[in-house]
Design a protein around this motif. Structure first.
Motif, PDB file in Angstrom:
ATOM      1  N   PHE A 174     -20.282  35.751 -17.132  1.00 13.33           N
ATOM      2  CA  PHE A 174     -19.446  35.872 -18.316  1.00 13.33           C
ATOM      3  C   PHE A 174     -17.987  35.548 -18.030  1.00 13.33           C
ATOM      4  O   PHE A 174     -17.299  34.999 -18.870  1.00 13.33           O
ATOM      5  N   THR A 175     -17.524  35.879 -16.821  1.00 13.71           N
ATOM      6  CA  THR A 175     -16.092  35.732 -16.576  1.00 13.71           C
ATOM      7  C   THR A 175     -15.711  34.321 -16.158  1.00 13.71           C
ATOM      8  O   THR A 175     -14.569  33.919 -16.366  1.00 13.71           O
ATOM      9  N   GLU A 176     -16.635  33.586 -15.561  1.00 15.28           N
ATOM     10  CA  GLU A 176     -16.259  32.294 -14.993  1.00 15.28           C
ATOM     11  C   GLU A 176     -16.599  31.121 -15.909  1.00 15.28           C
ATOM     12  O   GLU A 176     -16.574  29.976 -15.482  1.00 15.28           O
ATOM     13  N   ALA A 177     -16.985  31.404 -17.177  1.00 13.11           N
ATOM     14  CA  ALA A 177     -17.433  30.333 -18.068  1.00 13.11           C
ATOM     15  C   ALA A 177     -16.343  29.281 -18.281  1.00 13.11           C
ATOM     16  O   ALA A 177     -16.636  28.107 -18.482  1.00 13.11           O
ATOM     17  N   GLY A 178     -15.070  29.689 -18.188  1.00 11.62           N
ATOM     18  CA  GLY A 178     -13.965  28.781 -18.447  1.00 11.62           C
ATOM     19  C   GLY A 178     -13.947  27.555 -17.548  1.00 11.62           C
ATOM     20  O   GLY A 178     -13.499  26.483 -17.955  1.00 11.62           O
ATOM     21  N   ARG A 179     -14.477  27.706 -16.337  1.00 13.14           N
ATOM     22  CA  ARG A 179     -14.458  26.579 -15.401  1.00 13.14           C
ATOM     23  C   ARG A 179     -15.192  25.346 -15.923  1.00 13.14           C
ATOM     24  O   ARG A 179     -14.954  24.246 -15.451  1.00 13.14           O
ATOM     25  N   THR A 180     -16.181  25.575 -16.856  1.00 15.38           N
ATOM     26  CA  THR A 180     -17.001  24.459 -17.306  1.00 15.38           C
ATOM     27  C   THR A 180     -16.429  23.810 -18.563  1.00 15.38           C
ATOM     28  O   THR A 180     -17.022  22.890 -19.103  1.00 15.38           O
ATOM     29  N   ALA A 181     -15.300  24.304 -19.024  1.00 14.97           N
ATOM     30  CA  ALA A 181     -14.734  23.810 -20.286  1.00 14.97           C
ATOM     31  C   ALA A 181     -14.608  22.292 -20.271  1.00 14.97           C
ATOM     32  O   ALA A 181     -14.893  21.625 -21.262  1.00 14.97           O
ATOM     33  N   LYS A 182     -14.218  21.771 -19.108  1.00 17.73           N
ATOM     34  CA  LYS A 182     -14.000  20.328 -18.990  1.00 17.73           C
ATOM     35  C   LYS A 182     -15.274  19.541 -19.333  1.00 17.73           C
ATOM     36  O   LYS A 182     -15.237  18.564 -20.062  1.00 17.73           O
ATOM     37  N   PHE A 183     -16.400  20.011 -18.733  1.00 19.08           N
ATOM     38  CA  PHE A 183     -17.670  19.316 -19.044  1.00 19.08           C
ATOM     39  C   PHE A 183     -17.944  19.323 -20.511  1.00 19.08           C
ATOM     40  O   PHE A 183     -18.324  18.333 -21.079  1.00 19.08           O
ATOM     41  N   TRP A 184     -17.881  20.546 -21.103  1.00 18.93           N
ATOM     42  CA  TRP A 184     -18.321  20.648 -22.497  1.00 18.93           C
ATOM     43  C   TRP A 184     -17.510  19.709 -23.367  1.00 18.93           C
ATOM     44  O   TRP A 184     -18.071  19.035 -24.231  1.00 18.93           O
ATOM     45  N   ARG A 185     -16.203  19.682 -23.064  1.00 21.34           N
ATOM     46  CA  ARG A 185     -15.362  18.755 -23.832  1.00 21.34           C
ATOM     47  C   ARG A 185     -15.879  17.333 -23.668  1.00 21.34           C
ATOM     48  O   ARG A 185     -16.035  16.593 -24.629  1.00 21.34           O
ATOM     49  N   ALA A 186     -16.175  16.970 -22.419  1.00 21.35           N
ATOM     50  CA  ALA A 186     -16.653  15.604 -22.158  1.00 21.35           C
ATOM     51  C   ALA A 186     -18.004  15.369 -22.820  1.00 21.35           C
ATOM     52  O   ALA A 186     -18.238  14.317 -23.414  1.00 21.35           O
ATOM     53  N   PHE A 187     -18.858  16.379 -22.738  1.00 19.15           N
ATOM     54  CA  PHE A 187     -20.192  16.240 -23.322  1.00 19.15           C
ATOM     55  C   PHE A 187     -20.125  15.951 -24.813  1.00 19.15           C
ATOM     56  O   PHE A 187     -20.930  15.220 -25.358  1.00 19.15           O
ATOM     57  N   PHE A 188     -19.153  16.596 -25.477  1.00 20.39           N
ATOM     58  CA  PHE A 188     -19.137  16.467 -26.933  1.00 20.39           C
ATOM     59  C   PHE A 188     -18.192  15.376 -27.419  1.00 20.39           C
ATOM     60  O   PHE A 188     -17.905  15.289 -28.604  1.00 20.39           O
ATOM     61  N   SER A 189     -17.722  14.535 -26.505  1.00 21.86           N
ATOM     62  CA  SER A 189     -16.976  13.364 -26.963  1.00 21.86           C
ATOM     63  C   SER A 189     -17.709  12.132 -26.436  1.00 21.86           C
ATOM     64  O   SER A 189     -17.383  11.592 -25.395  1.00 21.86           O
ATOM     65  N   PRO A 190     -18.753  11.709 -27.152  1.00 18.63           N
ATOM     66  CA  PRO A 190     -19.643  10.677 -26.626  1.00 18.63           C
ATOM     67  C   PRO A 190     -18.931   9.359 -26.375  1.00 18.63           C
ATOM     68  O   PRO A 190     -17.975   9.019 -27.050  1.00 18.63           O
ATOM     69  N   ASP A 191     -19.436   8.651 -25.392  1.00 16.93           N
ATOM     70  CA  ASP A 191     -18.924   7.329 -25.054  1.00 16.93           C
ATOM     71  C   ASP A 191     -19.801   6.311 -25.781  1.00 16.93           C
ATOM     72  O   ASP A 191     -20.949   6.088 -25.413  1.00 16.93           O
ATOM     73  N   THR A 192     -19.281   5.722 -26.840  1.00 17.65           N
ATOM     74  CA  THR A 192     -20.115   4.864 -27.681  1.00 17.65           C
ATOM     75  C   THR A 192     -20.376   3.502 -27.045  1.00 17.65           C
ATOM     76  O   THR A 192     -21.287   2.790 -27.473  1.00 17.65           O
ATOM     77  N   THR A 193     -19.614   3.146 -26.013  1.00 16.07           N
ATOM     78  CA  THR A 193     -19.812   1.815 -25.419  1.00 16.07           C
ATOM     79  C   THR A 193     -21.139   1.689 -24.694  1.00 16.07           C
ATOM     80  O   THR A 193     -21.652   0.588 -24.515  1.00 16.07           O
ATOM     81  N   ILE A 194     -21.728   2.835 -24.262  1.00 14.31           N
ATOM     82  CA  ILE A 194     -22.989   2.735 -23.517  1.00 14.31           C
ATOM     83  C   ILE A 194     -24.198   2.927 -24.421  1.00 14.31           C
ATOM     84  O   ILE A 194     -25.334   2.956 -23.951  1.00 14.31           O
ATOM     85  N   LEU A 195     -23.968   3.037 -25.733  1.00 10.46           N
ATOM     86  CA  LEU A 195     -25.091   3.347 -26.630  1.00 10.46           C
ATOM     87  C   LEU A 195     -26.177   2.283 -26.585  1.00 10.46           C
ATOM     88  O   LEU A 195     -27.372   2.601 -26.509  1.00 10.46           O
ATOM     89  N   ALA A 196     -25.786   1.027 -26.589  1.00  2.00           N
ATOM     90  CA  ALA A 196     -26.784  -0.049 -26.622  1.00  2.00           C
ATOM     91  C   ALA A 196     -27.650  -0.018 -25.362  1.00  2.00           C
ATOM     92  O   ALA A 196     -28.893  -0.025 -25.435  1.00  2.00           O
ATOM     93  N   ALA A 197     -27.017   0.090 -24.201  1.00  2.00           N
ATOM     94  CA  ALA A 197     -27.753   0.109 -22.947  1.00  2.00           C
ATOM     95  C   ALA A 197     -28.640   1.350 -22.868  1.00  2.00           C
ATOM     96  O   ALA A 197     -29.813   1.284 -22.463  1.00  2.00           O
ATOM     97  N   SER A 198     -28.093   2.486 -23.322  1.00  2.53           N
ATOM     98  CA  SER A 198     -28.881   3.717 -23.293  1.00  2.53           C
ATOM     99  C   SER A 198     -30.070   3.617 -24.233  1.00  2.53           C
ATOM    100  O   SER A 198     -31.158   4.093 -23.938  1.00  2.53           O
ATOM    101  N   GLY A 199     -29.825   2.983 -25.374  1.00  2.00           N
ATOM    102  CA  GLY A 199     -30.916   2.807 -26.334  1.00  2.00           C
ATOM    103  C   GLY A 199     -32.056   2.024 -25.711  1.00  2.00           C
ATOM    104  O   GLY A 199     -33.229   2.376 -25.893  1.00  2.00           O
ATOM    105  N   ARG A 200     -31.735   0.977 -24.962  1.00  2.00           N
ATOM    106  CA  ARG A 200     -32.794   0.200 -24.286  1.00  2.00           C
ATOM    107  C   ARG A 200     -33.580   1.095 -23.328  1.00  2.00           C
ATOM    108  O   ARG A 200     -34.801   1.043 -23.273  1.00  2.00           O
ATOM    109  N   ASP A 201     -32.824   1.934 -22.583  1.00  4.09           N
ATOM    110  CA  ASP A 201     -33.509   2.847 -21.636  1.00  4.09           C
ATOM    111  C   ASP A 201     -34.372   3.861 -22.372  1.00  4.09           C
ATOM    112  O   ASP A 201     -35.436   4.256 -21.902  1.00  4.09           O
TER     113      ASP A 201
END
Lengths: 257, 416
Positions: B192-219
């Protein structure tokens, strides 16, 4: 004098699991055209006896002659040809639930249909007409394309009868055909069996629970107790003493009207 | 006849020293037994409390604490606990002293137990009431703490009573939890106390990189096809095998042998996870053909799984239609076609869809070890700390899995 139509000689059946003896040294014979009723308590061997005759159950010992042929010694291919002539109806009807009434009735022709046609489900036009005629006969022409699991108990058993009729049987085995039905429906089903017996000359072997039904429809009654024959005679000969012998001292007779 | 009760007119017992001494001794004995029982219960509860709180404090909070509550709350809890235990159950002390509560008419009623519980406070705490015979709380409730009453039937052993089993299960669960907490080094507080350390990931996770969508779609398409291929080829193998793995169809010594060997082999294959199969097949068919290795891994695992599911369904079919079709003189194949197949078609399709649904999810996991498809891409991004891209891929996987899950459950509901 020709031999009787069906002769059972010293028939014994022991189920391997638990060494249960279902039939002990049973002998009797049936003339062509008889309506023989088999009575006895649950577990007395009625079902096993009927199933031994068309070898759904392999007898342990003894012989069964049908029209002079010992069916216990037939190869499975020849047994299949004999089974075509023996219709069978069941307590639980044993229909294919997912199939229509006519689909179920047509399976009665499987013994006469070449394997490849059977697998593809190509029944001949003649068989289809015959199936409709037989459904007509049991009063279910309008239910022909209804799925079997949509039918009532009495209707399901009538489909079972139509299926047996498709075989144009000489012998009909009826394993407690009305035990799962109410009294009114029971009589309607029994009357179809009686009609087959009288009009088509089909020899009928029916196991029944109710003595009143046995008296009403049977031309002869045999009784089993613990796999042994305890009575063989005309329906009128079962009096109170006989009844107690067959069903035990505590039994009370229940009537189905 | 005098009209008086017997003994009324005789001399009253004289108050001689031996009489007084015996009376005192008897009352002291009763009081002592009651006190011993209370003492055992209180001490037992206190030890239990200390153990639980100590373990909880050490592993849950990472600190040393004995009671976790003020001392008065601890004392109150233990004493009230003992009172409840003695009034409403068979307490530890009662068991040790071989005593049991019983009413005049046998088993105590709920009301009598409540009165006993209230009376317990009046008697045991000031101690005075205990020196009466019977003690006050026994008079109040009409219950007696005596030797266990002989009842008609033998008392059931603890493992046959629901409360005994419940207690045993509770103790077992506590023990398992205590051991589990230790060996997995659980520390809830850090969660419960150390959850803040992951804030960076979550932010990154929820701001998708649209440039890889086509390649990911193929996969993604590759992954879907991996699952489809694996399932389709598994069905082709599993359907025939299932007939050989159904106990009711495999009769006789040879049949039983085939059944046993096949079921055994299938359970071994099934116990090896698809991810392990993927590694084996990657070595086998070379890393260049990664999606193929993934398909093979899923294929092998699906076969084993489907054979088991199919065979169990076959074993559950109604034998009635088989008898009926056999009785018409039909051959073996016709019996199979008319009596067996109609009963299994829908369940088979349903199991296949279910397995396809699993394979979609498994295909992404298999990809992580290099089995190709979207999973491999995800692994690539995760190991490269490319959180934004990894988030995009995971979002795609979530959408895919959800869609397939929905589709397959709708289809299966239609079939049922």
């Amino acid at each position: 004098m020709a031999n009787p139509y069906l002769v059972v000689e010293n028939l014994t059946k022991v189920y391997e699991r638990g060494q249960v003896v279902a039939l002990r040294d049973l002998s009797f014979s049936v003339e062509k055209g008889e309506f023989l009723v088999v009575i006895g308590l649950s577990g007395s061997g009625k079902s096993t006896l009927l199933r031994c005759i068309n070898r759904l159950v392999e007898p342990t010992k003894g012989k069964i002659y049908l029209d002079g042929v010992d069916v216990t010694r037939l190869s499975s291919a020849r047994m299949r040809r004999v089974r075509r002539r023996i219709g069978m109806i069941f307590q639980q009807f044993n229909l294919i639930d997912r199939s229509t009434a006519i689909g179920n009735v047509l399976t009665g022709r499987l013994g006469y249909t070449p394997a490849w046609r059977a697998l593809l489900g190509w029944f001949s036009k003649a068989d289809r007409d015959r199936a409709l005629a037989n459904l007509e006969r049991v009063g279910l022409r309008d239910k022909a394309y209804v799925r079997a699991d949509q039918l009532s108990g009495g209707q399901r058993q009538r489909v079972g009868i139509a299926r047996a009729l498709m075989q144009e049987p000489e012998l009909l085995l009826a394993d407690e055909p009305v035990s799962a039905l109410d009294p009114a429906t029971s009589h309607s089903v029994m009357q179809y069996l009686e009609q087959m017996n009288r009009e088509d000359g089909v020899t009928v072997l029916a196991s029944l629970h109710f003595l009143s039904l046995a008296r009403r429809y049977g031309t002869r009654i045999i009784a089993l107790k613990d796999g042994q024959l305890v009575f063989d005679g005309p329906p009128g000969a079962i009096d109170d003493t006989r009844f107690k012998e067959i069903y035990g001292e505590e039994a009370e007779e229940v009537e189905v009207r | 006849m005098t009209g008086y009760p017997d003994g009324f007119l005789t001399d009253p017992p004289s108050l001689s020293w031996p009489v007084v001494r015996d009376a005192l001794a008897r009352r002291a004995g009763i009081a002592g037994r009651h006190l011993a029982i209370v003492f055992l219960d209180v001490v037992g509860l206190a030890i239990l409390w200390l153990l639980v709180t100590y373990i909880y404090a050490w592993y849950g909070l990472g600190s040393i604490a004995y009671t976790l509550v003020p001392w008065w709350a601890f004392v109150l809890g233990v004493v009230e606990g003992a009172a409840l235990w003695e009034s409403f159950g068979r307490s530890l002390g009662q068991r040790f002293a071989h005593r049991e509560l019983s009413g005049a008419s046998g088993v105590p009623t709920g009301g009598q137990r409540v009165l006993y519980f209230i009376g317990w406070h009046l008697t045991v705490l000031p101690l005075v009431g205990l020196f009466f015979d019977p003690p006050w709380h026994e008079r109040l409730s009409g219950l007696r703490l005596g030797p266990p009453v002989e009842r008609g039937e033998a008392p059931r052993p603890w493992y046959r009573t629901s409360s005994g089993l419940f207690l045993a299960a509770l103790l077992l669960a506590t023990a398992v939890a205590a051991v589990g907490v230790t060996i997995t080094t659980t520390n809830l507080r850090r969660l419960f106390t150390e959850a803040g350390r992951t804030a960076k990931f979550w932010r990154a996770f929820f701001s998708p990189d649209t440039t890889i969508l086509a390649a990911s779609g193929r996969d993604l398409v590759v992954t879907i096809y991996m699952a489809v291929m694996a399932t389709a080829f598994a069905v082709v193998v599993a359907v025939p095998l299932s007939f050989l793995a159904a106990r009711n169809l495999m009769r006789g010594p040879v049949g039983r042998l085939v059944y046993t060997v096949l079921r055994g082999a299938m359970s071994i294959v099934r116990s090896i996870e698809p991810i392990v199969w993927a590694i084996i097949f990657l070595i086998w068919v070379t890393v260049v053909r990664a999606p193929f290795a993934g398909v093979l891994a899923l294929w092998v695992h699906s076969i084993a799984d489907l054979v088991k599911l199919y065979a169990e369904r076959l074993e559950a079919i109604d034998p009635g239609p088989i008898e009926a079709i056999t009785a018409t003189g039909a051959g073996r194949l016709a019996v199979l076609r008319y009596a067996v197949i109609p009963q299994i078609v829908n369940p088979y399709i349903s199991f296949t869809l279910y397995r396809w649904d699993i394979n979609i999810r498994m295909a992404t996991v298999v990809g992580v070890v290099g089995g190709g498809g979207i999973g491999q891409r995800l692994y690539h991004y995760l190991t490269g700390n490319l959180w934004q891209q990894a988030g995009t891929v995971m979002l795609l996987i979530v959408i895919l899995v959800w869609a397939i899950d929905y589709l397959s459950s709708r289809l299966r509901a239609k079939l049922a």
